[in-house]
Design an enzyme around this catalytic site. Structure first.
Site, PDB file in Angstrom:
ATOM      1  CG  ASP A   1       3.364  -8.739   6.696  1.00 45.14           C
ATOM      2  OD1 ASP A   1       3.497  -8.182   5.587  1.00 45.14           O
ATOM      3  OD2 ASP A   1       2.804  -8.182   7.646  1.00 45.14           O
TER       4      ASP A   1
ATOM      5  CG  ASP B   1       0.853 -11.009  -2.388  1.00 41.53           C
ATOM      6  OD1 ASP B   1      -0.242 -10.661  -1.883  1.00 41.53           O
ATOM      7  OD2 ASP B   1       1.267 -10.564  -3.467  1.00 41.53           O
TER       8      ASP B   1
ATOM      9  CE  LYS C   1     -10.224  -3.423   5.477  1.00 43.54           C
ATOM     10  NZ  LYS C   1      -9.524  -4.587   6.065  1.00 43.54           N
TER      11      LYS C   1
ATOM     12  CG  ASN D   1      -4.411  -7.966  10.594  1.00 46.98           C
ATOM     13  OD1 ASN D   1      -5.076  -7.128  11.195  1.00 46.98           O
ATOM     14  ND2 ASN D   1      -3.148  -7.744  10.231  1.00 46.98           N
TER      15      ASN D   1
ATOM     16  CE1 TYR E   1      -8.677  -0.278   4.377  1.00 46.06           C
ATOM     17  CE2 TYR E   1     -10.551   0.921   5.237  1.00 46.06           C
ATOM     18  CZ  TYR E   1      -9.467   0.088   5.445  1.00 46.06           C
ATOM     19  OH  TYR E   1      -9.188  -0.390   6.703  1.00 46.06           O
TER      20      TYR E   1
HETATM   21  P1  NDP Z   1      -0.700  -2.052   8.961  1.00 44.24           P
HETATM   22  O1  NDP Z   1      -0.455  -1.398   7.642  1.00 44.24           O
HETATM   23  O2  NDP Z   1       0.028  -1.531  10.129  1.00 44.24           O
HETATM   24  O3  NDP Z   1      -0.496  -3.627   8.849  1.00 44.24           O
HETATM   25  C1  NDP Z   1      -0.992  -4.346   7.751  1.00 44.24           C
HETATM   26  C2  NDP Z   1       0.028  -5.377   7.360  1.00 44.24           C
HETATM   27  O4  NDP Z   1      -0.470  -6.118   6.236  1.00 44.24           O
HETATM   28  C3  NDP Z   1       1.357  -4.739   6.937  1.00 44.24           C
HETATM   29  O5  NDP Z   1       2.451  -5.412   7.502  1.00 44.24           O
HETATM   30  C4  NDP Z   1       1.290  -4.901   5.431  1.00 44.24           C
HETATM   31  O6  NDP Z   1       2.572  -4.923   4.811  1.00 44.24           O
HETATM   32  C5  NDP Z   1       0.605  -6.235   5.306  1.00 44.24           C
HETATM   33  N1  NDP Z   1       0.186  -6.473   3.945  1.00 44.24           N
HETATM   34  C6  NDP Z   1      -0.130  -5.556   2.977  1.00 44.24           C
HETATM   35  N2  NDP Z   1      -0.398  -6.167   1.827  1.00 44.24           N
HETATM   36  C7  NDP Z   1      -0.230  -7.503   2.038  1.00 44.24           C
HETATM   37  C8  NDP Z   1      -0.336  -8.643   1.214  1.00 44.24           C
HETATM   38  N3  NDP Z   1      -0.672  -8.547  -0.077  1.00 44.24           N
HETATM   39  N4  NDP Z   1      -0.103  -9.854   1.759  1.00 44.24           N
HETATM   40  C9  NDP Z   1       0.251  -9.965   3.049  1.00 44.24           C
HETATM   41  N5  NDP Z   1       0.386  -8.924   3.884  1.00 44.24           N
HETATM   42  C10 NDP Z   1       0.149  -7.701   3.376  1.00 44.24           C
HETATM   43  O7  NDP Z   1      -2.274  -1.938   9.195  1.00 44.24           O
HETATM   44  P2  NDP Z   1      -3.192  -2.062  10.507  1.00 44.24           P
HETATM   45  O8  NDP Z   1      -2.550  -2.896  11.535  1.00 44.24           O
HETATM   46  O9  NDP Z   1      -3.683  -0.718  10.825  1.00 44.24           O
HETATM   47  O10 NDP Z   1      -4.433  -2.823   9.843  1.00 44.24           O
HETATM   48  C11 NDP Z   1      -4.708  -4.197  10.012  1.00 44.24           C
HETATM   49  C12 NDP Z   1      -6.084  -4.456   9.425  1.00 44.24           C
HETATM   50  O11 NDP Z   1      -7.046  -3.656  10.110  1.00 44.24           O
HETATM   51  C13 NDP Z   1      -6.202  -4.087   7.945  1.00 44.24           C
HETATM   52  O12 NDP Z   1      -7.016  -5.043   7.290  1.00 44.24           O
HETATM   53  C14 NDP Z   1      -6.884  -2.726   7.993  1.00 44.24           C
HETATM   54  O13 NDP Z   1      -7.590  -2.464   6.809  1.00 44.24           O
HETATM   55  C15 NDP Z   1      -7.796  -2.892   9.183  1.00 44.24           C
HETATM   56  N6  NDP Z   1      -8.240  -1.653   9.800  1.00 44.24           N
HETATM   57  C16 NDP Z   1      -7.337  -0.737  10.300  1.00 44.24           C
HETATM   58  C17 NDP Z   1      -7.792   0.397  10.947  1.00 44.24           C
HETATM   59  C18 NDP Z   1      -6.896   1.397  11.583  1.00 44.24           C
HETATM   60  O14 NDP Z   1      -7.378   2.435  12.062  1.00 44.24           O
HETATM   61  N7  NDP Z   1      -5.597   1.190  11.671  1.00 44.24           N
HETATM   62  C19 NDP Z   1      -9.232   0.666  11.081  1.00 44.24           C
HETATM   63  C20 NDP Z   1     -10.065  -0.349  10.524  1.00 44.24           C
HETATM   64  C21 NDP Z   1      -9.573  -1.465   9.909  1.00 44.24           C
HETATM   65  P3  NDP Z   1       3.078  -3.572   4.063  1.00 44.24           P
HETATM   66  O15 NDP Z   1       3.230  -2.553   5.123  1.00 44.24           O
HETATM   67  O16 NDP Z   1       4.360  -3.967   3.454  1.00 44.24           O
HETATM   68  O17 NDP Z   1       2.012  -3.167   3.076  1.00 44.24           O
END
Ligand code: NDP
Length: 262
Positions: A37, A72, A171, A99, A167
């Site tokens: 992360d 990242d 996707k 993810n 977004y």
């Molecule tokens: P979260 O925001 O809870 O988790 C995503 C994680 O990815 C965070 O820890 C975030 O860190 C990290 N992240 C962001 N940018 C980067 C980067 N450049 N490099 C590495 N890590 C990074 O999201 P969700 O668990 O909800 O989502 C997980 C996936 O599922 C995502 O791809 C999202 O688009 C997808 N999704 C989510 C839905 C939902 O309803 N929740 C629905 C459909 C798809 P930080 O917080 O610091 O940005």
């Protein structure tokens, strides 16, 4: 079924939300898990949770191994540096859960080039960079499972999000990427699939600050009448990561409480 012992799995965006659930679920099935992360300190908390759960697990032959890296996904130098260390440590990579992602709401008419670039760079270019490097490692063993996390809002199924043009475009790109990767990587023993989660209860969902009436209206149209939980998506990840998914590639599995069927 779904035994992942001996497999090495890497999860991006694993410090919280669905990524955390994927890391926990893969470890529970016996995989060695690499949690990455942009906030490695919080990854260590997830690793501690895995260690605590594993030490209470008495199944024979289980080899606990979990490690954390700051990565990242949008930065190729970062991605290569982490993969170099993972390969040095484990000698292989079998499973990737792509993810990491962000959701930042901006009305289309006000969406700036910088905002567009940031989302595409993390959500779409990030999945490309990580998947390409992972596939190069997997090809060495002629075995791999790549799971790209897309969204129900990926186009083609009639679900858009007001304020989310950038977004949803990112996707949709992930599903297109998945289908082509599946074709090119099949001869190398690598299966590539996408998951399209519906509305899932995570910190990202909270951060959208969607008005309650809007979410209620969405859930009214979802047959299961509730948001999904991260572990319900993680179960789909475990299936696609397993030997049992040997004849599944190029697919998008929607984990959406029936939203698309309604
Ligand atoms: P979260 O925001 O809870 O988790 C995503 C994680 O990815 C965070 O820890 C975030 O860190 C990290 N992240 C962001 N940018 C980067 C980067 N450049 N490099 C590495 N890590 C990074 O999201 P969700 O668990 O909800 O989502 C997980 C996936 O599922 C995502 O791809 C999202 O688009 C997808 N999704 C989510 C839905 C939902 O309803 N929740 C629905 C459909 C798809 P930080 O917080 O610091 O940005």
């Amino acid at each position: 079924m779904f035994n992942l012992q001996g497999r090495v799995a890497l999860v991006t965006g694993g410090r919280r939300g669905m990524g955390k659930a994927h890391a926990l679920a893969l470890a529970k099935q016996g995989a060695k898990v690499v949690i990455t992360d942009i906030n490695v300190n919080e990854c260590e908390l997830v690793a501690d949770e895995i260690r605590a759960a594993e030490s209470a697990d008495s199944r024979p032959g289980r080899e606990l191994d979990v490690s954390c890296f700051n990565m990242d996904v949008s930065n190729k130098v970062d991605v290569d540096a982490v993969f170099d260390q993972v390969v040095e440590k484990y000698g292989r990579l079998d499973i990737l859960v792509n993810n990491a992602g962000i959701y930042e709401s901006h009305p289309f008419l006000e969406l700036t080039e910088e905002q567009w670039d940031r989302t595409i760079s993390i959500n779409l270019k990030g999945e490309f960079l990580v998947a390409q490097r992972a596939a190069k490692e997997m090809a060495k063993n002629k075995y791999g499972r790549i799971i790209n996390i897309a969204s129900i809002a990926s186009g083609g199924v009639g679900v858009g999000i007001a304020g989310g043009a950038h977004y949803t475009a990112s996707k949709g790109g992930i599903i297109a990427l998945t289908e082509t990767m599946a074709i090119e990587l099949a001869p190398l023993g690598i299966n590539v699939n996408a998951i399209g989660p519906g509305a899932i209860n995570t910190p990202m969902a909270d951060a959208t600050k969607m008005p309650k009436e809007y979410m209620d209206a969405i859930l009214a149209g979802v047959p299961l009448k509730r948001m999904g939980e991260s572990n319900e998506v993680a179960a789909a990840v475990v299936f696609l990561a397993s030997e049992e998914a040997s004849y599944v590639t190029g697919a998008t599995l929607y984990v959406d409480g029936g939203w698309l069927a309604a």
